[in-house]
Design an enzyme around this catalytic site. Structure first.
Site, PDB file in Angstrom:
ATOM      1  CE1 TYR A  50      -3.025  -3.049   0.429  1.00  0.00           C
ATOM      2  CE2 TYR A  50      -3.671  -2.212   2.584  1.00  0.00           C
ATOM      3  CZ  TYR A  50      -3.810  -3.135   1.579  1.00  0.00           C
ATOM      4  OH  TYR A  50      -4.730  -4.157   1.703  1.00  0.00           O
ATOM      5  CG  LEU A 187     -19.425  -2.132   3.133  1.00  0.00           C
ATOM      6  CD1 LEU A 187     -19.224  -0.649   3.407  1.00  0.00           C
ATOM      7  CD2 LEU A 187     -20.741  -2.608   3.742  1.00  0.00           C
ATOM      8  CE  LYS A 229      -9.567   3.174   0.495  1.00  0.00           C
ATOM      9  NZ  LYS A 229     -10.522   3.513  -0.542  1.00  0.00           N
ATOM     10  CB  SER A 230     -15.277   5.393   4.294  1.00  0.00           C
ATOM     11  OG  SER A 230     -15.758   6.665   3.894  1.00  0.00           O
ATOM     12  NE  ARG A 235     -21.015   5.523   4.163  1.00  0.00           N
ATOM     13  CZ  ARG A 235     -22.313   5.297   4.191  1.00  0.00           C
ATOM     14  NH1 ARG A 235     -22.796   4.389   5.012  1.00  0.00           N
ATOM     15  NH2 ARG A 235     -23.145   5.977   3.429  1.00  0.00           N
ATOM     16  CG  ASN A 239     -18.582   1.940   7.242  1.00  0.00           C
ATOM     17  OD1 ASN A 239     -19.704   1.785   6.774  1.00  0.00           O
ATOM     18  ND2 ASN A 239     -17.552   2.330   6.508  1.00  0.00           N
TER      19      ASN A 239
END
Length: 286
Positions: A50, A187, A229-230, A235, A239
């Protein structure tokens, strides 16, 4: 309060974590992790591939939260498989994160000299550098290929998991070994069809929760660790807000019926290893 799940090595992992895949290392990852920690996340999931381990580590340090309250996952990339390369890879991850230990370290893509890398990870676990070790993207076929080389059974297998891809065959192998599934893309990577499923809309109305919360709660009740992930704070908060209601067994069965038996990525496809190996160079800036 986020629930914790006990792993087969006795360690506990928060049931929901914050993933930083595709968040750039231009200050964005630092900001996102700081926000995630501020709103109550205590499980951060990164990886060598990443390219943002350093920002994750800096945010953890600057958060002021005691280290032992934050669960950190990172993952070894294909280029570092084999015994000696993996030892160096683990040391590099620790250095970039600025940590004395990593809570969970995973084989990111299970191809090549996995046994050599796993041996290095087992030794690093004995030395206290890695608390738990696991694998990622292992299908039943891949698991069976490498299982005999595990002296320490992986604590986790992080795979694509959502209501359309429930990994039922994989669970038949892993559940008896108490290997926990961890969901990337929980999601469905924003799949509009999934969010529009009548059962999800119906449960959303009944429980006064949004579709994402219904999906994450289903996965949580299935014993799966989830990594939504957000970068949007609202959010992030929603979540995480999934522990104040419970789906009935009948509702769980209806959600289970959504399974299509496959996901968007098949690690068994020919050419995947070569494609991933040539995707980028994790040592380009070393």
């Amino acid at each position: 309060m986020v629930e914790r799940i006990k792993l087969n090595d006795g360690n506990e992992i928060p049931a929901i974590g914050f993933g930083v895949f595709l968040i750039p290392a231009d200050g964005s990852t630092y900001k996102a992790v700081m926000n995630a920690l501020k709103v109550g996340y205590r499980h951060i999931d990164t990886a060598v591939a990443y390219f943002n381990e350093a920002e994750v580590g800096r945010a953890i340090k600057d958060s002021g939260i005691p280290r032992d309250e934050i669960f950190v996952t990172s993952k070894l990339w294909l280029q570092d498989y084999g015994y000696e390369p993996a030892k160096k890879g683990i040391a590099t991850s620790l250095k970039k994160l600025g940590l004395d230990y990593i809570d969970l370290y995973l084989i990111h893509q299970p191809y090549g000299d996995v046994p050599g890398a796993w041996k290095a990870m087992e030794e690093a676990q004995k030395a206290g550098q890695l608390k738990s070790i696991g694998i990622s993207n292992a299908t039943p076929k891949i698991w069976n290929q490498f299982e005999d080389s595990f002296n320490v059974i992986p604590a986790v297998n992080q795979v694509e998991y959502n209501p359309y891809s429930q990994q039922k065959e994989l669970r038949k192998i892993l559940d008896p070994l108490d290997v926990k599934l961890e969901a990337w893309g929980p999601l469905g990577q924003g799949n509009a069809d999934l969010f529009a499923e009548p059962i999800i809309k119906q449960l959303s109305e009944k429980y006064h929760k949004d579709a994402g919360q219904i999906i994450l709660r289903f996965e949580n009740q299935e014993g799966v660790i989830v990594l939504p992930k957000s970068t949007h704070e609202s959010r992030m908060i929603s979540n995480k807000d999934i522990f104040d209601f419970e789906l009935t067994e009948d509702e769980m069965e209806q959600m289970r019926s959504l399974d299509k038996g496959h996901g968007s990525h098949n690690p068994d496809d020919p050419g995947v290893e070569q494609m991933l190996l040539s995707a980028f160079d994790v040592h380009a800036n070393d």
